[in-house]
Design a protein around this motif. Structure first.
Motif, mmCIF file in Angstrom:
data_model
loop_
_atom_site.group_PDB
_atom_site.id
_atom_site.type_symbol
_atom_site.label_atom_id
_atom_site.label_comp_id
_atom_site.label_asym_id
_atom_site.label_seq_id
_atom_site.Cartn_x
_atom_site.Cartn_y
_atom_site.Cartn_z
ATOM 1 N N GLY A 1 0.746 -1.179 -0.148
ATOM 2 C CA GLY A 1 0.116 0.037 -0.020
ATOM 3 C C GLY A 1 0.598 1.222 0.109
ATOM 4 O O GLY A 1 0.312 2.293 -0.106
ATOM 5 N N VAL A 2 2.155 1.206 0.168
ATOM 6 C CA VAL A 2 3.096 2.286 -0.011
ATOM 7 C C VAL A 2 3.585 2.553 -1.346
ATOM 8 O O VAL A 2 4.179 1.523 -2.017
ATOM 9 N N ARG A 3 3.560 3.805 -1.937
ATOM 10 C CA ARG A 3 4.134 4.001 -3.172
ATOM 11 C C ARG A 3 5.685 3.923 -2.950
ATOM 12 O O ARG A 3 6.332 4.560 -2.223
ATOM 13 N N ILE A 4 6.460 3.281 -3.865
ATOM 14 C CA ILE A 4 7.568 3.042 -3.668
ATOM 15 C C ILE A 4 8.566 3.701 -4.827
ATOM 16 O O ILE A 4 7.943 3.638 -6.231
ATOM 17 N N ASP A 5 9.841 3.770 -4.978
ATOM 18 C CA ASP A 5 10.526 3.937 -6.111
ATOM 19 C C ASP A 5 11.658 2.727 -6.121
ATOM 20 O O ASP A 5 11.541 2.339 -7.329
ATOM 21 N N ARG A 6 11.839 2.199 -5.122
ATOM 22 C CA ARG A 6 12.780 1.038 -4.847
ATOM 23 C C ARG A 6 12.533 0.504 -3.763
ATOM 24 O O ARG A 6 12.565 1.240 -2.651
ATOM 25 N N ARG A 7 12.421 -1.027 -3.480
ATOM 26 C CA ARG A 7 11.987 -1.414 -2.217
ATOM 27 C C ARG A 7 12.592 -3.004 -2.293
ATOM 28 O O ARG A 7 12.316 -3.651 -3.198
ATOM 29 N N LEU A 8 13.292 -3.418 -1.183
ATOM 30 C CA LEU A 8 13.630 -4.742 -0.923
ATOM 31 C C LEU A 8 12.517 -5.432 -0.727
ATOM 32 O O LEU A 8 11.644 -5.230 0.155
ATOM 33 N N LEU A 9 12.279 -6.770 -1.379
ATOM 34 C CA LEU A 9 11.076 -7.436 -1.091
ATOM 35 C C LEU A 9 11.174 -8.652 -0.195
ATOM 36 O O LEU A 9 12.169 -9.051 0.250
ATOM 37 N N HIS A 10 10.195 -8.693 0.514
ATOM 38 C CA HIS A 10 10.121 -9.743 1.753
ATOM 39 C C HIS A 10 8.693 -10.773 1.482
ATOM 40 O O HIS A 10 7.947 -10.174 0.913
ATOM 41 N N GLU A 11 8.881 -11.848 1.963
ATOM 42 C CA GLU A 11 7.765 -12.824 1.775
ATOM 43 C C GLU A 11 6.512 -12.390 1.971
ATOM 44 O O GLU A 11 6.256 -11.646 3.056
ATOM 45 N N ASN A 12 5.847 -12.474 1.239
ATOM 46 C CA ASN A 12 4.176 -12.217 1.298
ATOM 47 C C ASN A 12 3.968 -10.633 1.097
ATOM 48 O O ASN A 12 2.830 -10.200 1.273
ATOM 49 N N ASP A 13 4.864 -9.959 0.691
ATOM 50 C CA ASP A 13 4.522 -8.429 0.344
ATOM 51 C C ASP A 13 3.667 -8.347 -0.818
ATOM 52 O O ASP A 13 3.417 -9.112 -2.025
ATOM 53 N N ALA A 14 2.801 -7.434 -0.782
ATOM 54 C CA ALA A 14 1.515 -7.220 -1.560
ATOM 55 C C ALA A 14 2.142 -6.143 -2.635
ATOM 56 O O ALA A 14 2.646 -5.169 -2.152
ATOM 57 N N ILE A 15 2.176 -6.322 -3.842
ATOM 58 C CA ILE A 15 2.620 -5.472 -4.800
ATOM 59 C C ILE A 15 1.455 -5.325 -5.742
ATOM 60 O O ILE A 15 0.652 -5.815 -6.162
ATOM 61 N N ARG A 16 1.525 -4.068 -5.872
ATOM 62 C CA ARG A 16 0.457 -3.438 -7.028
ATOM 63 C C ARG A 16 1.194 -2.555 -8.114
ATOM 64 O O ARG A 16 1.757 -1.562 -7.801
ATOM 65 N N LEU A 17 0.892 -2.957 -9.337
ATOM 66 C CA LEU A 17 1.642 -2.217 -10.474
ATOM 67 C C LEU A 17 0.515 -2.114 -11.337
ATOM 68 O O LEU A 17 -0.270 -2.703 -11.886
ATOM 69 N N GLY A 18 -0.012 -0.593 -11.466
ATOM 70 C CA GLY A 18 -1.079 -0.372 -12.296
ATOM 71 C C GLY A 18 -2.669 -0.864 -11.768
ATOM 72 O O GLY A 18 -2.587 -0.870 -10.536
ATOM 73 N N ASN A 19 -3.233 -1.734 -12.328
ATOM 74 C CA ASN A 19 -4.286 -2.391 -12.127
ATOM 75 C C ASN A 19 -4.135 -3.702 -11.717
ATOM 76 O O ASN A 19 -5.030 -4.474 -11.546
ATOM 77 N N SER A 20 -2.896 -4.268 -11.703
ATOM 78 C CA SER A 20 -2.517 -5.509 -11.137
ATOM 79 C C SER A 20 -1.898 -5.528 -9.846
ATOM 80 O O SER A 20 -1.269 -4.884 -9.572
ATOM 81 N N ASN A 21 -2.451 -6.811 -9.234
ATOM 82 C CA ASN A 21 -1.798 -7.096 -7.808
ATOM 83 C C ASN A 21 -1.140 -8.433 -7.922
ATOM 84 O O ASN A 21 -1.538 -9.594 -8.503
ATOM 85 N N PHE A 22 0.036 -8.547 -6.992
ATOM 86 C CA PHE A 22 0.815 -9.716 -6.962
ATOM 87 C C PHE A 22 1.134 -10.134 -5.479
ATOM 88 O O PHE A 22 1.278 -8.940 -4.754
ATOM 89 N N VAL A 23 1.298 -11.113 -5.123
ATOM 90 C CA VAL A 23 2.035 -11.199 -3.668
ATOM 91 C C VAL A 23 3.323 -12.159 -4.213
ATOM 92 O O VAL A 23 3.553 -12.923 -4.778
ATOM 93 N N TYR A 24 4.426 -11.418 -3.334
ATOM 94 C CA TYR A 24 5.659 -11.871 -3.689
ATOM 95 C C TYR A 24 5.921 -13.088 -2.594
ATOM 96 O O TYR A 24 5.827 -12.881 -1.335
ATOM 97 N N ASN A 25 6.411 -14.172 -3.170
ATOM 98 C CA ASN A 25 6.598 -15.476 -2.216
ATOM 99 C C ASN A 25 7.927 -15.940 -2.970
ATOM 100 O O ASN A 25 8.161 -15.967 -4.123
#
Length: 67
Positions: free
Chosen positions: A29-53
């Motif tokens: 839910g936080v707008r980022i420029d660059r972010r280290l990803l962690h297990e189960n992070d919720a990612i939103r790019l435009g209208n698409s949602n992903f979960v990083y696993n």
């Protein structure tokens, strides 16, 4: 955007980087420029949602010494 963001492997792990997209990239839910990803992070790019696993991690096996 045709090219919205990229994920690459950095020294600490996988990183999500926004590529100056119009709508932004969000992690948990936080707008980022660059972010280290962690297990189960919720990612939103435009209208698409992903979960990083992390499904599995391949480690290099040392090569056997030549006889």
């Amino acid at each position: 955007s045709n090219v919205h963001a990229r994920i690459f492997k950095g020294p600490e792990g996988f990183v999500l980087e926004d590529l100056n997209s119009r709508n932004g990239s969000f992690v948990n839910g936080v707008r980022i420029d660059r972010r280290l990803l962690h297990e189960n992070d919720a990612i939103r790019l435009g209208n698409s949602n992903f979960v990083y696993n992390i499904v599995y991690e391949v480690k290099q096996v040392p090569k056997a010494a030549a006889p």
